[in-house]
Write a protein that holds these residues in place. Sequence first.
Motif, PDB file in Angstrom:
ATOM      1  N   MET A 196      -4.688   0.852  -9.755  1.00  0.00           N
ATOM      2  CA  MET A 196      -5.386  -0.147  -8.943  1.00  0.00           C
ATOM      3  C   MET A 196      -6.402   0.508  -8.009  1.00  0.00           C
ATOM      4  O   MET A 196      -7.504  -0.019  -7.802  1.00  0.00           O
ATOM      5  N   MET A 197      -6.043   1.656  -7.447  1.00  0.00           N
ATOM      6  CA  MET A 197      -6.946   2.321  -6.511  1.00  0.00           C
ATOM      7  C   MET A 197      -8.210   2.843  -7.201  1.00  0.00           C
ATOM      8  O   MET A 197      -9.270   2.932  -6.575  1.00  0.00           O
ATOM      9  N   ARG A 198      -8.125   3.185  -8.466  1.00  0.00           N
ATOM     10  CA  ARG A 198      -9.269   3.754  -9.177  1.00  0.00           C
ATOM     11  C   ARG A 198     -10.055   2.709  -9.963  1.00  0.00           C
ATOM     12  O   ARG A 198     -10.999   3.057 -10.661  1.00  0.00           O
ATOM     13  N   THR A 199      -9.655   1.438  -9.835  1.00  0.00           N
ATOM     14  CA  THR A 199     -10.378   0.373 -10.532  1.00  0.00           C
ATOM     15  C   THR A 199     -11.326  -0.309  -9.555  1.00  0.00           C
ATOM     16  O   THR A 199     -10.884  -0.932  -8.586  1.00  0.00           O
ATOM     17  N   PRO A 200     -12.636  -0.227  -9.765  1.00  0.00           N
ATOM     18  CA  PRO A 200     -13.573  -0.814  -8.789  1.00  0.00           C
ATOM     19  C   PRO A 200     -13.583  -2.333  -8.796  1.00  0.00           C
ATOM     20  O   PRO A 200     -14.009  -2.952  -7.825  1.00  0.00           O
ATOM     21  N   GLU A 201     -13.139  -2.963  -9.907  1.00  0.00           N
ATOM     22  CA  GLU A 201     -13.175  -4.425  -9.973  1.00  0.00           C
ATOM     23  C   GLU A 201     -12.089  -5.077  -9.126  1.00  0.00           C
ATOM     24  O   GLU A 201     -12.157  -6.284  -8.851  1.00  0.00           O
ATOM     25  N   ILE A 202     -11.086  -4.325  -8.705  1.00  0.00           N
ATOM     26  CA  ILE A 202      -9.986  -4.870  -7.922  1.00  0.00           C
ATOM     27  C   ILE A 202     -10.416  -5.014  -6.469  1.00  0.00           C
ATOM     28  O   ILE A 202     -11.068  -4.126  -5.901  1.00  0.00           O
ATOM     29  N   SER A 203     -10.049  -6.125  -5.854  1.00  0.00           N
ATOM     30  CA  SER A 203     -10.419  -6.372  -4.464  1.00  0.00           C
ATOM     31  C   SER A 203      -9.620  -5.470  -3.524  1.00  0.00           C
ATOM     32  O   SER A 203      -8.566  -4.911  -3.886  1.00  0.00           O
ATOM     33  N   LEU A 204     -10.122  -5.342  -2.315  1.00  0.00           N
ATOM     34  CA  LEU A 204      -9.474  -4.491  -1.324  1.00  0.00           C
ATOM     35  C   LEU A 204      -8.102  -5.035  -0.929  1.00  0.00           C
ATOM     36  O   LEU A 204      -7.156  -4.262  -0.708  1.00  0.00           O
ATOM     37  N   GLN A 205      -7.968  -6.340  -0.873  1.00  0.00           N
ATOM     38  CA  GLN A 205      -6.681  -6.940  -0.521  1.00  0.00           C
ATOM     39  C   GLN A 205      -5.615  -6.644  -1.576  1.00  0.00           C
ATOM     40  O   GLN A 205      -4.466  -6.330  -1.243  1.00  0.00           O
ATOM     41  N   GLN A 206      -5.974  -6.699  -2.854  1.00  0.00           N
ATOM     42  CA  GLN A 206      -5.028  -6.376  -3.913  1.00  0.00           C
ATOM     43  C   GLN A 206      -4.652  -4.898  -3.889  1.00  0.00           C
ATOM     44  O   GLN A 206      -3.496  -4.535  -4.158  1.00  0.00           O
ATOM     45  N   LYS A 207      -5.590  -4.045  -3.565  1.00  0.00           N
ATOM     46  CA  LYS A 207      -5.287  -2.611  -3.465  1.00  0.00           C
ATOM     47  C   LYS A 207      -4.320  -2.337  -2.324  1.00  0.00           C
ATOM     48  O   LYS A 207      -3.386  -1.544  -2.461  1.00  0.00           O
ATOM     49  N   LYS A 208      -4.527  -2.998  -1.202  1.00  0.00           N
ATOM     50  CA  LYS A 208      -3.623  -2.814  -0.067  1.00  0.00           C
ATOM     51  C   LYS A 208      -2.222  -3.330  -0.387  1.00  0.00           C
ATOM     52  O   LYS A 208      -1.220  -2.716  -0.014  1.00  0.00           O
ATOM     53  N   ALA A 209      -2.132  -4.458  -1.097  1.00  0.00           N
ATOM     54  CA  ALA A 209      -0.821  -4.993  -1.478  1.00  0.00           C
ATOM     55  C   ALA A 209      -0.091  -4.042  -2.417  1.00  0.00           C
ATOM     56  O   ALA A 209       1.129  -3.818  -2.266  1.00  0.00           O
ATOM     57  N   ALA A 210      -0.809  -3.463  -3.389  1.00  0.00           N
ATOM     58  CA  ALA A 210      -0.183  -2.511  -4.312  1.00  0.00           C
ATOM     59  C   ALA A 210       0.260  -1.246  -3.590  1.00  0.00           C
ATOM     60  O   ALA A 210       1.343  -0.706  -3.857  1.00  0.00           O
ATOM     61  N   LEU A 211      -0.551  -0.774  -2.638  1.00  0.00           N
ATOM     62  CA  LEU A 211      -0.191   0.414  -1.881  1.00  0.00           C
ATOM     63  C   LEU A 211       1.031   0.167  -0.995  1.00  0.00           C
ATOM     64  O   LEU A 211       1.944   1.006  -0.932  1.00  0.00           O
TER      65      LEU A 211
END
Length: 347
Positions: A196-211
């Motif tokens: 998720m962190m290396r995918t640019p199409e993913i929004s910042l909110q989704q990256k924070k949730a996955a982290l």
Amino acid sequence: MNLQSLFRDFNPSKFIVHCSLFTFITLFCLRLDNYIDWPYWAIFAPLWIWKGIAALGASIGAIVWCRYPHYRLEGDSYTQFKAMLISLSLHLILLMFELLACDKLTSNRNLWVLVFIPLIFGSVASVGACVWAVKHDRSFELELFLAVNALLFVSLPLKLDGFVNWSWEVVIVPMWIVVCLSLVSVLYNIIFCGIMMRTPEISLQQKKAALNSAIGNACTVLPLLCFQVIIADKLDNELKFPFIVVFSPLLVAIFTLIILSFSAKGGNKWWFGIRKSFSQFLLSTMPFLQEYGNISYHTDNGGQSIPLDSTNVHLSEYEKHDKKSKKGLKNDSMKPVVPIISIDLPD
């Protein structure tokens, strides 16, 4: 700290359960290490408080359910009410086990096999509760915990009563299986978070949730694994550490769960008959909290206070006023400047 998301995502049920477990384990370790000499009935007090809140909440919810039949037509009220009753039954089973265990530790007049009978029965009943929860798309954390530890609830009393001569590492084999499966889940969450962190199409909110999910799972499962290794060596008399040190990884895992309860969301809306999320109930009961949480709400025709996901109304009005003033200043700056001409009139 975003107080708006804190009010919206807070799960009071998990917070009460994890705080009660944290307090009980701390007091129990201090009692085993002889730092305190309290009776076991006082040591178990946090668990009594937990079960008392659950029984009171379910009782009030049942009274509201029976007294106001039209509330039963609100959304999935039937499913949530049944889920509350199932949870209450499991809490009563746990309460029966805790009473028997406290009496055993105080008087030592019963076998541990008899003490663990409620847990064994609860584990069997939890299997059906898990199936019902999956069918109705409900969370089932307590039910899953009781179901997967059924073998542990059989081997543990046999070891405590001396019917088997196994080492403690063999006795807690069911816990090893559960933790190993949890480690696979943690590894999956870490790999998924990296993708998720290396995918640019993913929004910042989704990256924070996955982290946050990856960090939370790792901080919960890894301390549990350390605790199992240490407690097995301690019970086999291979370590001389005090119990408060042995249980410290477990306390770290529970403390992590306490923190995660502020972003757990969910929860049954029929506890205490509030019929709404905890944030809505809190704001309708104490409206002054909207000032601190920067949350606005309005009252609909039914008289229920509904929080909005926008910022405060006063703040939006201030921004509109500020934009108008800036626009007025801009228009004034574009006007030609005319010098003031003073004309002296005769007397």
